[in-house]
Design a protein around this motif. Sequence first.
Motif, PDB file in Angstrom:
ATOM      1  N   THR A 275      67.235 -40.071  34.539  1.00 53.91           N
ATOM      2  CA  THR A 275      68.485 -39.610  33.945  1.00 53.91           C
ATOM      3  C   THR A 275      69.020 -38.468  34.792  1.00 53.91           C
ATOM      4  OG1 THR A 275      67.283 -38.056  32.527  1.00 53.91           O
ATOM      5  CG2 THR A 275      67.730 -40.247  31.617  1.00 53.91           C
ATOM      6  N   ALA A 276      70.219 -38.020  34.456  1.00 56.80           N
ATOM      7  CA  ALA A 276      70.781 -36.859  35.143  1.00 56.80           C
ATOM      8  C   ALA A 276      69.957 -35.626  34.784  1.00 56.80           C
ATOM      9  CB  ALA A 276      72.238 -36.681  34.739  1.00 56.80           C
ATOM     10  N   ILE A 277      69.607 -34.826  35.784  1.00 58.34           N
ATOM     11  CA  ILE A 277      68.776 -33.640  35.569  1.00 58.34           C
ATOM     12  C   ILE A 277      69.680 -32.434  35.330  1.00 58.34           C
ATOM     13  CG2 ILE A 277      67.048 -32.112  36.558  1.00 58.34           C
ATOM     14  CD1 ILE A 277      65.954 -34.859  35.950  1.00 58.34           C
ATOM     15  N   THR A 278      69.542 -31.804  34.163  1.00 54.72           N
ATOM     16  CA  THR A 278      70.302 -30.598  33.847  1.00 54.72           C
ATOM     17  C   THR A 278      69.484 -29.363  34.232  1.00 54.72           C
ATOM     18  OG1 THR A 278      69.359 -30.413  31.632  1.00 54.72           O
ATOM     19  CG2 THR A 278      71.328 -31.803  31.879  1.00 54.72           C
ATOM     20  N   PRO A 279      70.148 -28.199  34.360  1.00 53.02           N
ATOM     21  CA  PRO A 279      69.381 -26.968  34.616  1.00 53.02           C
ATOM     22  C   PRO A 279      68.335 -26.677  33.546  1.00 53.02           C
ATOM     23  CG  PRO A 279      71.689 -26.614  35.130  1.00 53.02           C
ATOM     24  CD  PRO A 279      71.607 -27.967  34.482  1.00 53.02           C
ATOM     25  N   ASP A 280      68.635 -26.995  32.276  1.00 47.88           N
ATOM     26  CA  ASP A 280      67.649 -26.788  31.207  1.00 47.88           C
ATOM     27  C   ASP A 280      66.431 -27.692  31.409  1.00 47.88           C
ATOM     28  OD1 ASP A 280      69.172 -24.859  30.005  1.00 47.88           O
ATOM     29  OD2 ASP A 280      69.990 -26.178  28.439  1.00 47.88           O
ATOM     30  N   ARG A 281      66.697 -28.915  31.819  1.00 53.22           N
ATOM     31  CA  ARG A 281      65.579 -29.845  32.062  1.00 53.22           C
ATOM     32  C   ARG A 281      64.756 -29.357  33.245  1.00 53.22           C
ATOM     33  NH1 ARG A 281      61.752 -32.076  32.550  1.00 53.22           N
ATOM     34  NH2 ARG A 281      61.173 -34.286  32.428  1.00 53.22           N
ATOM     35  N   ALA A 282      65.390 -28.875  34.281  1.00 51.12           N
ATOM     36  CA  ALA A 282      64.673 -28.339  35.439  1.00 51.12           C
ATOM     37  C   ALA A 282      63.880 -27.093  35.061  1.00 51.12           C
ATOM     38  CB  ALA A 282      65.664 -28.019  36.552  1.00 51.12           C
ATOM     39  N   ALA A 283      64.449 -26.250  34.178  1.00 51.99           N
ATOM     40  CA  ALA A 283      63.736 -25.046  33.743  1.00 51.99           C
ATOM     41  C   ALA A 283      62.482 -25.424  32.959  1.00 51.99           C
ATOM     42  CB  ALA A 283      64.656 -24.181  32.890  1.00 51.99           C
ATOM     43  N   ALA A 284      62.581 -26.453  32.111  1.00 49.60           N
ATOM     44  CA  ALA A 284      61.407 -26.899  31.357  1.00 49.60           C
ATOM     45  C   ALA A 284      60.324 -27.398  32.306  1.00 49.60           C
ATOM     46  CB  ALA A 284      61.808 -27.994  30.375  1.00 49.60           C
ATOM     47  N   PHE A 285      60.734 -28.051  33.369  1.00 52.30           N
ATOM     48  CA  PHE A 285      59.765 -28.516  34.360  1.00 52.30           C
ATOM     49  C   PHE A 285      59.058 -27.336  35.022  1.00 52.30           C
ATOM     50  CE2 PHE A 285      58.887 -29.396  38.862  1.00 52.30           C
ATOM     51  CZ  PHE A 285      57.990 -30.450  38.750  1.00 52.30           C
ATOM     52  N   LEU A 286      59.830 -26.334  35.430  1.00 42.94           N
ATOM     53  CA  LEU A 286      59.252 -25.186  36.133  1.00 42.94           C
ATOM     54  C   LEU A 286      58.377 -24.333  35.221  1.00 42.94           C
ATOM     55  CD1 LEU A 286      62.354 -24.030  38.223  1.00 42.94           C
ATOM     56  CD2 LEU A 286      60.308 -25.192  39.088  1.00 42.94           C
ATOM     57  N   ASN A 287      58.783 -24.177  33.967  1.00 42.68           N
ATOM     58  CA  ASN A 287      58.117 -23.234  33.069  1.00 42.68           C
ATOM     59  C   ASN A 287      57.040 -23.867  32.196  1.00 42.68           C
ATOM     60  OD1 ASN A 287      59.857 -21.186  34.005  1.00 42.68           O
ATOM     61  ND2 ASN A 287      61.409 -21.735  32.489  1.00 42.68           N
ATOM     62  N   GLN A 288      57.088 -25.180  32.033  1.00 40.57           N
ATOM     63  CA  GLN A 288      56.128 -25.836  31.142  1.00 40.57           C
ATOM     64  C   GLN A 288      55.299 -26.897  31.869  1.00 40.57           C
ATOM     65  OE1 GLN A 288      58.327 -27.258  27.665  1.00 40.57           O
ATOM     66  NE2 GLN A 288      59.619 -25.430  27.723  1.00 40.57           N
ATOM     67  N   THR A 289      55.976 -27.836  32.514  1.00 42.45           N
ATOM     68  CA  THR A 289      55.256 -28.954  33.121  1.00 42.45           C
ATOM     69  C   THR A 289      54.388 -28.502  34.292  1.00 42.45           C
ATOM     70  OG1 THR A 289      57.039 -30.446  32.463  1.00 42.45           O
ATOM     71  CG2 THR A 289      55.489 -31.245  34.131  1.00 42.45           C
ATOM     72  N   LEU A 290      54.959 -27.754  35.234  1.00 40.96           N
ATOM     73  CA  LEU A 290      54.194 -27.316  36.406  1.00 40.96           C
ATOM     74  C   LEU A 290      52.969 -26.480  36.034  1.00 40.96           C
ATOM     75  CD1 LEU A 290      56.602 -26.411  39.344  1.00 40.96           C
ATOM     76  CD2 LEU A 290      54.787 -28.108  39.322  1.00 40.96           C
TER      77      LEU A 290
END
Length: 511
Positions: free
Chosen positions: A482-497
């Motif tokens: 899907t289209a990646i939003t800044p919020d989605r990218a932030a969740a990746f950096l702060n939670q997933t990684l």
Amino acid sequence: MSAVDFHGYDASAGYTYGFCPEMAPDWLDLSAMLAGAAPARRDGQAPFRYLELGCGQGMGLCLLAAANPQGQFVGVDFLPDHVAHARAVARAAGLTNIQFSDGDFVALAQQWPVDFGRFDYVSLHGVYSWITPPVRTALVRCLGQATASGGLVYIGYNAQPGWLGSMPFRHISRLLKEESNQPSEAVMQASIGLFDRLAAGGANSFRILPGLKSRLAAVKRQASNYLIHEYLHAGWHPLWHSEVAKEVAGEGLTFVGTASLAETLLPGALPPLLRATVEEQVSSVLRIDVQDLVINQSFRRDVFRPSSLWPTPAGDVVLEGKKIYLLKPVEGDSLTIATSFSEIILQAPAYAEIVSALDAGGRSIGELLALPAMRKQGRSNALQIMALLLHARIVGVGRSAPAPIRAVQGLNRFIAEEASRGRRYDHLAAASLGSAVVATADDLRLLDAWLAAKGRIDAKSLAATCADKPMGDQGAPADGQTAITPDRAAAFLNQTLPRWRKLGAVAQGQA
């Protein structure tokens, strides 16, 4: 015999890239110990040899090889395209502890390769119930020749009676293939269309076999290459546990237990009358078949081992040394866990202390059993709760000490790059688990962009980088993207990684 129909096996399409955590060495060892048997290795760090027969695209075996550098892995498949893909992945990832071989079970059974030798773990998933009886006989002979004394054999297979409702769909699909001479993908679509019309017209079979309607709905959600492998083989034949146990007993293999850990709660989790009916049967195979009849079993993950030298159980010390890791966050006041026999609802007091302890990092089973709430539950109940959390993929079993992460880094970088181009990979190797962790298509795109930026990127720039990069081979979104939003990218950096770092899927300082 054509390459498209080899020993009755429809080889017109490549298989999926899936991964089954139940096939990981540590999971198999835990399955054996929960059944009161010895693991293949008492020391989880010890070297071992692992064979997968019918390894498909080889992705699962590459994930295991990257996460277990102390192991030596061999994958065998008769489809040249599968083997070529597997070798390409291993080569691109720099894996040195794995090899793949073109192999026909019938030929291998006649002359087992000397350089193959014997293995501590032998696994096969799906293939056992997809091949004709003569090929299955040869496969069983291979198991006898391949399995080391004290080793474990995993056989995942379509089971009865859960497939009874699918028999009409499978029969007509296979007959359409034989009579129409159409390509297999077209056959599957024609079969779906035919059954849609039958259902709309009120065909009696849908009334008599309620499972037929639900199976048709499931088929519509599945990829065509999976459907071809699931339904169009001449040897497709779901089996009862007693049939499999009898066949492998001819090569001296004895049933140990199940790798479907939720099913270790059976028959105790059944209603009293059904539990008593199962328990009163005169033999273990009869008890299991009756139990499968009760729960309408559709897929079994059986673990066997050579019976000539039955190792003594490992004892509590080895079991309690196994380490458990948190795979994903848990929210809410309860968990609803779907199993093969029912939905089980766990209230937060039953598991919250485990989740809280694991949030800081992996803990041994012994450490978790020592938690106040777990001591209150009692050892047996606490182990059952852990089994349910493992089954639900909320936690994972892994290594007592993380493996070196270099091989994991190489494979996961390759996976992220290829997934960004539309390849349907969906797991990353995890060194702490000695296994793999689920990764969505979007997370893999984000990982690819983050790695390309060497980790020096904020959420807004990461989202923009993903937006600028074409999705899929032709620039169109791949499945799950899907289209990646800044919020989605932030969740990746702060939670997933951070979670992937704890699991050893990404190195602590990796960029």
